[in-house]
Scaffold this active site. Structure first.
Site, short mmCIF file in Angstrom:
data_model
loop_
_atom_site.label_atom_id
_atom_site.label_comp_id
_atom_site.label_asym_id
_atom_site.label_seq_id
_atom_site.Cartn_x
_atom_site.Cartn_y
_atom_site.Cartn_z
N CYS A 59 -2.66 1.24 16.38
CA CYS A 59 -3.65 2.28 16.67
C CYS A 59 -3.28 2.96 17.99
CB CYS A 59 -5.03 1.62 16.78
SG CYS A 59 -6.33 2.73 17.30
N HIS A 95 -15.46 1.81 -2.09
CA HIS A 95 -14.42 0.92 -1.59
C HIS A 95 -13.43 1.63 -0.66
CE1 HIS A 95 -15.23 -2.05 -5.15
NE2 HIS A 95 -16.14 -2.09 -4.21
N TYR A 103 0.83 -1.21 0.00
CA TYR A 103 0.00 0.00 0.00
C TYR A 103 0.86 1.26 0.00
CZ TYR A 103 -4.56 -2.07 -0.09
OH TYR A 103 -5.68 -2.73 -0.52
N ASN A 157 -13.11 3.59 -7.01
CA ASN A 157 -11.70 3.94 -6.85
C ASN A 157 -11.42 4.48 -5.46
OD1 ASN A 157 -11.52 3.19 -9.47
ND2 ASN A 157 -11.35 5.26 -10.31
N VAL A 158 -10.26 4.09 -4.94
CA VAL A 158 -9.86 4.56 -3.61
C VAL A 158 -8.95 5.79 -3.70
CG1 VAL A 158 -10.14 2.28 -2.56
CG2 VAL A 158 -7.91 2.92 -3.51
N ASP A 159 -8.58 6.18 -4.93
CA ASP A 159 -7.74 7.37 -5.07
C ASP A 159 -8.57 8.64 -4.87
OD1 ASP A 159 -8.79 8.45 -7.63
OD2 ASP A 159 -7.91 6.66 -8.54
N GLY A 183 -14.90 2.92 -17.19
CA GLY A 183 -13.66 2.22 -16.83
C GLY A 183 -13.78 1.20 -15.73
N THR A 184 -14.83 0.39 -15.79
CA THR A 184 -14.92 -0.71 -14.82
C THR A 184 -15.22 -2.01 -15.55
OG1 THR A 184 -16.04 -1.60 -12.86
CG2 THR A 184 -17.37 -0.17 -14.30
N1 APR Z 1 -10.41 4.30 -20.31
C1 APR Z 1 -11.54 3.59 -20.10
N2 APR Z 1 -11.54 2.33 -19.62
C2 APR Z 1 -10.36 1.77 -19.36
C3 APR Z 1 -9.14 2.45 -19.55
C4 APR Z 1 -9.19 3.77 -20.06
N3 APR Z 1 -8.08 4.50 -20.28
N4 APR Z 1 -8.13 1.62 -19.20
C5 APR Z 1 -8.69 0.48 -18.78
N5 APR Z 1 -10.03 0.56 -18.87
C6 APR Z 1 -11.05 -0.42 -18.46
C7 APR Z 1 -10.69 -1.87 -18.70
O1 APR Z 1 -11.06 -2.28 -20.00
C8 APR Z 1 -11.47 -2.59 -17.61
O2 APR Z 1 -12.77 -2.95 -18.07
O3 APR Z 1 -11.19 -0.29 -17.06
C9 APR Z 1 -11.63 -1.53 -16.52
C10 APR Z 1 -10.84 -1.78 -15.27
O4 APR Z 1 -11.35 -2.94 -14.66
P1 APR Z 1 -10.73 -3.48 -13.29
O5 APR Z 1 -9.24 -3.48 -13.37
O6 APR Z 1 -11.40 -4.76 -12.97
O7 APR Z 1 -11.12 -2.34 -12.22
P2 APR Z 1 -12.50 -2.12 -11.45
O8 APR Z 1 -13.66 -2.49 -12.29
O9 APR Z 1 -12.45 -0.75 -10.88
O10 APR Z 1 -12.36 -3.16 -10.25
C11 APR Z 1 -13.34 -3.20 -9.26
O11 APR Z 1 -11.98 -4.62 -7.91
O12 APR Z 1 -9.90 -5.21 -7.04
C12 APR Z 1 -11.10 -4.57 -6.80
O13 APR Z 1 -11.47 -3.00 -5.14
C13 APR Z 1 -10.92 -3.12 -6.43
O14 APR Z 1 -12.41 -1.27 -6.84
C14 APR Z 1 -11.75 -2.38 -7.45
C15 APR Z 1 -12.73 -3.43 -7.91
#
Ligand code: APR
Length: 237
Positions: free
Chosen positions: A142, A113, A65, A96-98, A182-183
């Site tokens: 803590c 998250h 981390y 996103n945690v950012d 982007g998920t």
């Molecule tokens: N623009 C748009 N989409 C994008 C880009 C980009 N520049 N780059 C990557 N992607 C897409 C990928 O195609 C993918 O579908 O973003 C997605 C990222 O997917 P994951 O890596 O699975 O991330 P996320 O969906 O946020 O994951 C969910 O999983 O590990 C846990 O807690 C973590 O919050 C996270 C959760």
């Protein structure tokens, strides 16, 4: 397709964004499931992001981390964060945690998250404190109850913060349009929010570089990088 999506947005009363790691990818914050560079292709999530992993090797987890914190601390919001933040009427639900949406100026952000810029007590005393992302702390206890401190994020197997979940579910039920950005939409319960919005009658606009589990629910799917597509989607006439 983008014109269709813009017309849908123009008619909307309430818009919600639902984002994942792809939103921050162009800021240099790695995604989880994009092979070969995705974090979970190279690291075992159960060792690094689960209560069991923390119990087995807390130092390894905290060091990992610390590296992520430095990456996020050095990252800047990209044009997608800026375009989203510029729409003060949009509620932003993010996995996103950012803090890049906040740093872009977004006000209504629901972090399902948790957040990486804070530590909290791994016991149940409720202690939490901000951490310096440029100089992240090592493993420590803590100050209130001597349990270990840990990042204030949600790990695999842990429940989502109830307040964040309730607010996100309500926002998704109440919106006319959900923009999914982007998920991979594979991690539940968060991914279920897309179905919640769809079932409540919202139109779904999906922005992703590739098809995802959100694709079957999309009314419009815009394939490409969020940093290019989102600013076009939200540009005012
Ligand atoms: N623009 C748009 N989409 C994008 C880009 C980009 N520049 N780059 C990557 N992607 C897409 C990928 O195609 C993918 O579908 O973003 C997605 C990222 O997917 P994951 O890596 O699975 O991330 P996320 O969906 O946020 O994951 C969910 O999983 O590990 C846990 O807690 C973590 O919050 C996270 C959760």
């Amino acid at each position: 397709m983008i014109d269709t999506a813009r017309r849908i947005l123009a008619d909307a009363r309430q818009v919600v964004s639902f984002s994942g790691a792809g939103l921050s990818a162009e800021s240099g914050v790695g995604t989880f499931r994009d092979a070969p560079q995705g974090m979970w292709s190279n690291y075992d999530p159960m060792r690094l992001a689960s209560p069991e992993g923390f119990a087995a090797d807390p130092g390894l987890v905290i060091d990992w981390y610390a590296a992520r914190r430095r990456t996020v601390g050095n990252a800047e919001p990209n044009p997608a964060h800026v375009a989203l933040a510029g729409r003060l009427d949009i509620v932003h639900v993010t996995q996103n945690v950012d803090d890049l949406l906040h740093r872009a100026g977004a006000r209504q952000v629901i972090q399902l998250h948790g957040r990486i810029d804070a530590d909290r007590c791994h016991g149940d005393c409720g202690y939490a404190e901000h951490v310096d992302m440029a100089d992240p702390p090592g493993l420590r206890d803590c100050p209130r109850c001597n349990s270990p401190l840990r990042p204030a994020v949600v790990w695999f197997g842990e429940p989502l913060p109830p307040d964040a979940w309730d607010a996100a579910e309500q926002a998704c039920r109440d919106c006319d349009v959900l923009i999914v950005i982007g998920t991979s939409a594979v991690v539940y319960p968060a991914a279920g929010l897309i179905g919640v919005a769809k079932a409540a009658g919202a139109r779904i606009i999906v922005v992703n570089t590739q098809p995802s589990e959100a694709s079957p629910l999309a009314d419009v799917e815009l394939l490409g990088p969020a940093g290019e597509i989102v600013p076009q989607l939200l540009a005012q006439e």
